[in-house]
Scaffold this motif. Structure first.
Motif, PDB file in Angstrom:
ATOM      1  N   ALA A 103       0.859  -1.190   0.000  1.00 22.86           N
ATOM      2  CA  ALA A 103       0.000   0.000   0.000  1.00 22.86           C
ATOM      3  C   ALA A 103       0.890   1.233   0.000  1.00 22.86           C
ATOM      4  O   ALA A 103       2.048   1.189   0.415  1.00 22.86           O
ATOM      5  CB  ALA A 103      -0.927   0.006   1.211  1.00 22.86           C
ATOM      6  N   MET A 104       0.315   2.334  -0.450  1.00 19.35           N
ATOM      7  CA  MET A 104       1.087   3.572  -0.604  1.00 19.35           C
ATOM      8  C   MET A 104       0.455   4.683   0.223  1.00 19.35           C
ATOM      9  O   MET A 104      -0.769   4.860   0.221  1.00 19.35           O
ATOM     10  CB  MET A 104       1.099   3.972  -2.081  1.00 19.35           C
ATOM     11  N   VAL A 105       1.290   5.415   0.931  1.00 25.14           N
ATOM     12  CA  VAL A 105       0.870   6.648   1.595  1.00 25.14           C
ATOM     13  C   VAL A 105       1.558   7.782   0.837  1.00 25.14           C
ATOM     14  O   VAL A 105       2.779   7.932   0.912  1.00 25.14           O
ATOM     15  CB  VAL A 105       1.276   6.677   3.082  1.00 25.14           C
ATOM     16  N   PHE A 106       0.768   8.548   0.103  1.00 23.45           N
ATOM     17  CA  PHE A 106       1.342   9.576  -0.756  1.00 23.45           C
ATOM     18  C   PHE A 106       1.680  10.838   0.029  1.00 23.45           C
ATOM     19  O   PHE A 106       1.183  11.071   1.129  1.00 23.45           O
ATOM     20  CB  PHE A 106       0.388   9.903  -1.909  1.00 23.45           C
ATOM     21  N   GLN A 107       2.517  11.669  -0.609  1.00 27.10           N
ATOM     22  CA  GLN A 107       3.013  12.871   0.047  1.00 27.10           C
ATOM     23  C   GLN A 107       1.912  13.884   0.331  1.00 27.10           C
ATOM     24  O   GLN A 107       1.845  14.449   1.410  1.00 27.10           O
ATOM     25  CB  GLN A 107       4.088  13.515  -0.830  1.00 27.10           C
ATOM     26  N   GLU A 108       1.055  14.115  -0.647  1.00 30.99           N
ATOM     27  CA  GLU A 108       0.047  15.168  -0.511  1.00 30.99           C
ATOM     28  C   GLU A 108      -1.331  14.530  -0.411  1.00 30.99           C
ATOM     29  O   GLU A 108      -1.903  14.092  -1.416  1.00 30.99           O
ATOM     30  CB  GLU A 108       0.117  16.121  -1.726  1.00 30.99           C
ATOM     31  N   ALA A 178      -4.484   2.971   3.524  1.00 31.93           N
ATOM     32  CA  ALA A 178      -3.361   2.074   3.240  1.00 31.93           C
ATOM     33  C   ALA A 178      -3.409   0.819   4.114  1.00 31.93           C
ATOM     34  O   ALA A 178      -3.037  -0.268   3.685  1.00 31.93           O
ATOM     35  CB  ALA A 178      -2.047   2.813   3.446  1.00 31.93           C
ATOM     36  N   LEU A 179      -3.888   0.976   5.357  1.00 30.27           N
ATOM     37  CA  LEU A 179      -3.928  -0.147   6.296  1.00 30.27           C
ATOM     38  C   LEU A 179      -5.134  -1.052   6.106  1.00 30.27           C
ATOM     39  O   LEU A 179      -5.177  -2.165   6.634  1.00 30.27           O
ATOM     40  CB  LEU A 179      -3.955   0.392   7.734  1.00 30.27           C
ATOM     41  N   ALA A 188       5.727   4.738   2.257  1.00 25.70           N
ATOM     42  CA  ALA A 188       5.318   6.063   2.743  1.00 25.70           C
ATOM     43  C   ALA A 188       6.185   7.115   2.061  1.00 25.70           C
ATOM     44  O   ALA A 188       7.374   7.230   2.369  1.00 25.70           O
ATOM     45  CB  ALA A 188       5.457   6.136   4.260  1.00 25.70           C
ATOM     46  N   ASP A 189       5.601   7.848   1.122  1.00 23.75           N
ATOM     47  CA  ASP A 189       6.338   8.838   0.344  1.00 23.75           C
ATOM     48  C   ASP A 189       6.155  10.206   0.979  1.00 23.75           C
ATOM     49  O   ASP A 189       5.111  10.840   0.812  1.00 23.75           O
ATOM     50  CB  ASP A 189       5.846   8.834  -1.112  1.00 23.75           C
ATOM     51  N   GLU A 190       7.147  10.671   1.720  1.00 23.84           N
ATOM     52  CA  GLU A 190       7.101  11.966   2.409  1.00 23.84           C
ATOM     53  C   GLU A 190       5.796  12.112   3.208  1.00 23.84           C
ATOM     54  O   GLU A 190       5.044  13.067   3.018  1.00 23.84           O
ATOM     55  CB  GLU A 190       7.218  13.115   1.395  1.00 23.84           C
ATOM     56  N   PRO A 191       5.500  11.188   4.128  1.00 25.70           N
ATOM     57  CA  PRO A 191       4.187  11.204   4.782  1.00 25.70           C
ATOM     58  C   PRO A 191       3.984  12.333   5.775  1.00 25.70           C
ATOM     59  O   PRO A 191       2.865  12.560   6.222  1.00 25.70           O
ATOM     60  CB  PRO A 191       4.148   9.848   5.500  1.00 25.70           C
ATOM     61  N   THR A 192       5.050  13.045   6.146  1.00 26.31           N
ATOM     62  CA  THR A 192       4.897  14.095   7.163  1.00 26.31           C
ATOM     63  C   THR A 192       5.373  15.457   6.685  1.00 26.31           C
ATOM     64  O   THR A 192       5.505  16.383   7.483  1.00 26.31           O
ATOM     65  CB  THR A 192       5.692  13.722   8.436  1.00 26.31           C
ATOM     66  N   THR A 193       5.591  15.621   5.377  1.00 28.23           N
ATOM     67  CA  THR A 193       6.211  16.855   4.860  1.00 28.23           C
ATOM     68  C   THR A 193       5.453  18.109   5.258  1.00 28.23           C
ATOM     69  O   THR A 193       6.035  19.091   5.699  1.00 28.23           O
ATOM     70  CB  THR A 193       6.334  16.788   3.323  1.00 28.23           C
ATOM     71  N   ALA A 194       4.134  18.107   5.080  1.00 31.05           N
ATOM     72  CA  ALA A 194       3.366  19.333   5.295  1.00 31.05           C
ATOM     73  C   ALA A 194       2.716  19.396   6.683  1.00 31.05           C
ATOM     74  O   ALA A 194       1.838  20.232   6.906  1.00 31.05           O
ATOM     75  CB  ALA A 194       2.287  19.458   4.212  1.00 31.05           C
ATOM     76  N   LEU A 195       3.148  18.538   7.596  1.00 30.38           N
ATOM     77  CA  LEU A 195       2.505  18.482   8.905  1.00 30.38           C
ATOM     78  C   LEU A 195       3.307  19.262   9.938  1.00 30.38           C
ATOM     79  O   LEU A 195       4.522  19.357   9.864  1.00 30.38           O
ATOM     80  CB  LEU A 195       2.376  17.027   9.357  1.00 30.38           C
ATOM     81  N   ASP A 196       2.595  19.794  10.932  1.00 31.57           N
ATOM     82  CA  ASP A 196       3.290  20.469  12.025  1.00 31.57           C
ATOM     83  C   ASP A 196       3.953  19.429  12.928  1.00 31.57           C
ATOM     84  O   ASP A 196       3.676  18.234  12.835  1.00 31.57           O
ATOM     85  CB  ASP A 196       2.327  21.345  12.818  1.00 31.57           C
ATOM     86  N   VAL A 197       4.834  19.894  13.804  1.00 29.92           N
ATOM     87  CA  VAL A 197       5.706  18.965  14.528  1.00 29.92           C
ATOM     88  C   VAL A 197       4.955  18.000  15.439  1.00 29.92           C
ATOM     89  O   VAL A 197       5.314  16.824  15.537  1.00 29.92           O
ATOM     90  CB  VAL A 197       6.780  19.727  15.336  1.00 29.92           C
ATOM     91  N   THR A 198       3.898  18.470  16.110  1.00 28.64           N
ATOM     92  CA  THR A 198       3.195  17.568  17.018  1.00 28.64           C
ATOM     93  C   THR A 198       2.414  16.513  16.246  1.00 28.64           C
ATOM     94  O   THR A 198       2.405  15.335  16.627  1.00 28.64           O
ATOM     95  CB  THR A 198       2.232  18.355  17.933  1.00 28.64           C
ATOM     96  N   VAL A 199       1.771  16.914  15.152  1.00 24.56           N
ATOM     97  CA  VAL A 199       1.048  15.937  14.320  1.00 24.56           C
ATOM     98  C   VAL A 199       2.049  14.981  13.681  1.00 24.56           C
ATOM     99  O   VAL A 199       1.814  13.772  13.597  1.00 24.56           O
ATOM    100  CB  VAL A 199       0.198  16.659  13.253  1.00 24.56           C
ATOM    101  N   GLN A 200       3.186  15.516  13.226  1.00 22.64           N
ATOM    102  CA  GLN A 200       4.231  14.660  12.667  1.00 22.64           C
ATOM    103  C   GLN A 200       4.686  13.626  13.682  1.00 22.64           C
ATOM    104  O   GLN A 200       4.817  12.440  13.350  1.00 22.64           O
ATOM    105  CB  GLN A 200       5.426  15.515  12.239  1.00 22.64           C
ATOM    106  N   ALA A 201       4.913  14.055  14.910  1.00 25.49           N
ATOM    107  CA  ALA A 201       5.345  13.112  15.955  1.00 25.49           C
ATOM    108  C   ALA A 201       4.292  12.041  16.183  1.00 25.49           C
ATOM    109  O   ALA A 201       4.627  10.860  16.373  1.00 25.49           O
ATOM    110  CB  ALA A 201       5.638  13.870  17.254  1.00 25.49           C
ATOM    111  N   GLU A 202       3.016  12.419  16.150  1.00 19.76           N
ATOM    112  CA  GLU A 202       1.943  11.448  16.349  1.00 19.76           C
ATOM    113  C   GLU A 202       1.863  10.464  15.179  1.00 19.76           C
ATOM    114  O   GLU A 202       1.652   9.263  15.377  1.00 19.76           O
ATOM    115  CB  GLU A 202       0.611  12.173  16.527  1.00 19.76           C
ATOM    116  N   ILE A 203       2.022  10.966  13.944  1.00 20.92           N
ATOM    117  CA  ILE A 203       1.994  10.095  12.766  1.00 20.92           C
ATOM    118  C   ILE A 203       3.158   9.109  12.830  1.00 20.92           C
ATOM    119  O   ILE A 203       3.006   7.919  12.532  1.00 20.92           O
ATOM    120  CB  ILE A 203       2.061  10.935  11.467  1.00 20.92           C
ATOM    121  N   LEU A 204       4.327   9.585  13.234  1.00 27.54           N
ATOM    122  CA  LEU A 204       5.486   8.706  13.341  1.00 27.54           C
ATOM    123  C   LEU A 204       5.293   7.676  14.454  1.00 27.54           C
ATOM    124  O   LEU A 204       5.653   6.497  14.296  1.00 27.54           O
ATOM    125  CB  LEU A 204       6.754   9.527  13.583  1.00 27.54           C
TER     126      LEU A 204
END
Length: 602
Positions: A103-108, A178-179, A188-204
């Motif tokens: 499965a693919m998680v796209f950047q945008e 994807a799941l 996962a192609d740039e899955p957190t590029t446009a996210l703020d740091v707290t959301v990025q941390a949660e996604i990771l």
């Protein structure tokens, strides 16, 4: 111990492997060699980070695993997903493999999601196409998936459209899709590029939890070295279609061997290091005389969005701050905190419901059309996405000269001279004058946007996430150029960003926003290095650093902080296991879900 398949170099337990992969594209200008004989593998429960600049071949490599390259692509070598050799599959076999095995998680996420279908429709579509669940069972499964990825009120969200969700929520929806079919490997192609740091941390945290609990392999494509340090077990560095360095994350990030890897790591801004990194200007004092008219002053600003049949949504609530002449003020906060809304109000694109918004002492809301045009001449703007903000039908020279044409400044010869001067200032070749936006890289397009913003020598510049989508080395050069230009032209600047290290590098003052309100503001050294508010501490704790050991310590400290504050750590969201249900052969009376992912509840 894993055995090696003869002749392929891939281990038998790999869920994704590329062996001697070569990809060429036939174009009208000749053959483009995008990928040059690389070999990689991803094992169950492992994260392999593929890093490199735009154009290095990362995304092309990933697309071969799904058979998504265009018809002019020539692929050689062996690509294996689970038990499937991609080159041996027909169209039906590829459709079955996509979702079930990979499965693919796209950047945008906004382009990955269909804007005219509800979130529920898009989740149910995959479940029904792959025979996992139907009807009400598919709806229940869709809600379960949304809950699993940390989206509140999942039943209500199923009825909403992508534009009604924040960027972080949309990315969670893409991960849920994807799941949905329990794949063996996620790309996962740039899955957190446009996210703020707290959301990025949660996604990771979410991705890490999924790969640990489900033994899902992840091929992570990113240019964020902090994300690599936080997620990756192994790292492969790509340059011009080749793997130049590969190894454990703890080795590659701490003691890189190749010069290109050293260059990438040296281009990462470090939170806490402040100004002066990689040749940017050192910090200087900005005069704050009350006698000086501020470039921008916001007093008790309220911005509301009208909603049909509902009370207005208050996006900005009682916000006050000022930007002195020649000063850079950073606006930080999570998605939906009101940063971009304030920036748009500063440009006159959104009206204020109440409060005052003064630019150079003039009330923006009280000016007539001619006065507004004269005031806008003194304001420059750099949007987040240069590809969307530049007219694709105009050559670069015309894009940069457009503000002069709109405001009737100069003649054709003087405009051309000004454009050439600005191309020099943003370190673009003069030959770019007659090229079109699509012929430039993302970093070059962003330089064009900055050049256009400076065309009329603005006294105030509004920059909304101008470096969020850039490679680290390109970002470093753009930031270096940005500070040099600010030193040269002395413009005031409102700099919106979710990257706290960038704000630490550029800003004199910092304003921290949450849910449309200011929670903390002051000097950069005070707010970012000695935060007083709980929310600011959370933001800083979520910012990743490009050192695996240090990042693990920061992640543990962040989890401890969240526990201290009474928050649930997102790694624990997957809950407990229960017995998966068997699928029904009858689509008219299906069981709720097929096995696999059903063992986890939010």
């Amino acid at each position: 111990m894993a055995t090696t398949t003869a002749g392929t170099g891939a281990t038998s337990d790999a869920v994704l492997s590329f062996t001697d992969l070569t990809v060429d594209f036939g174009t009208e200008f000749g053959t483009v060699h995008a990928v040059k004989g690389i070999s990689l593998e991803v094992r169950p429960g492992e994260v392999l980070a593929l890093v490199g600049e735009s154009g290095s071949g990362k995304s092309v490599t990933s697309m071969t695993a799904l058979g998504l390259l265009p018809k002019n692509a020539r692929v050689s070598g062996r690509i294996q997903v689970g038990e499937n050799v991609v080159g041996d599959l027909d169209a039906k076999g590829l459709r079955r493999m996509r979702g079930n095995d990979v499965a693919m998680v796209f950047q945008e996420p906004m382009t990955a999601l269909n804007p005219v279908l509800t979130i529920g429709d898009q989740l149910r579509e995959g479940l029904e196409l792959h025979g996992i669940a139907y009807g009400a069972a598919a709806t229940a499964r869709a809600a379960e998936l949304l809950g699993m990825v940390g989206i509140p009120e999942p039943e209500r969200r199923l009825k909403q459209y992508p534009h009604e969700l924040s960027g972080g929520q949309r990315q969670r929806v893409v991960i849920a899709i994807a799941l949905s079919c329990d794949p063996k490997v996620i790309i996962a192609d740039e899955p957190t590029t446009a996210l703020d740091v707290t959301v990025q941390a949660e996604i990771l945290d979410l991705l890490r939890s999924l790969k640990d609990k489900l033994s899902t392999g992840i091929l992570l494509i990113t240019h964020n070295m902090g994300v690599v340090a936080d997620m990756a077990d192994r790292v492969a560095v790509m340059l011009k279609g080749e793997i130049v360095e590969q190894g454990l994350a703890s080795e590659v990030l701490v003691a890189p061997q190749h010069e290109y890897t050293k260059k990438l790591l040296g281009s990462v801004p470090r939170l806490g290091a402040g100004p002066g990194q990689f040749g940017t200007a050192v910090e200087h004092d900005v005069a704050h005389s009350e006698a000086n008219v501020p470039a921008l002053e916001v007093k008790n600003l309220v911005i509301e969005y009208q909603r049909v049949g509902k009370d207005p949504f208050r996006a900005v609530d009682d916000v006050s701050f000022r930007v002195g002449q020649g000063e850079m003020v950073g606006l930080v906060g999570e998605s939906g905190s009101g940063k971009s809304t304030i920036a748009k109000c500063a440009l006159g694109l959104i009206p204020a419901a109440s409060g005052s918004f003064e630019i150079f002492g003039q009330d923006f809301g009280a000016l007539r059309k001619a006065e507004l045009k004269a005031l806008r001449k003194r304001i420059g703007v750099v949007f987040q996405d240069p590809a969307a903000s530049l007219n694709p039908r105009l050559p670069i020279g015309d894009c940069v000269a457009e503000p002069m044409v709109v405001h009737g400044v100069g003649d054709k010869a003087s405009r051309r001279e000004r454009v050439l001067e600005l191309l020099d200032a943003v370190e673009l070749p003069r030959s770019a004058l007659n090229r079109y936006p699509h012929e430039l890289s993302g970093g070059q397009r962003q330089r064009v946007s900055i050049a256009r913003a400076l065309t009329l020598d603005p006294e105030l510049l509004v920059a909304d996430e101008p470096t969020s989508a850039l490679d680290v080395s390109v970002q470093a050069s753009v930031l270096k150029m940005f500070t040099a230009l600010q030193e040269r032209y002395k413009f005031a600047c409102v700099f919106v960003s979710h990257d706290l290290a960038v704000i630490d590098l550029l800003a004199h003052q910092v304003v921290v926003l949450q849910n449309g309100r200011i929670v903390e503001k002051g000097l950069r050294t005070d707010v970012l290095h000695d935060p007083q508010q709980e929310y600011t501490r959370r933001l800083l704790a979520a910012a990743p650093v490009p050192d695996p050991t240090m990042q693990r310590e920061r992640r543990e400290a962040r989890h401890a902080l969240l526990a201290e504050l009474g928050d649930e750590v997102s790694e624990l969201r997957l809950g407990r296991e229960h017995e998966p249900l068997e699928p029904s052969a009858n689509p008219e009376n299906p069981s709720p879900i097929r096995g696999g992912m059903s063992g986890f509840t939010p």
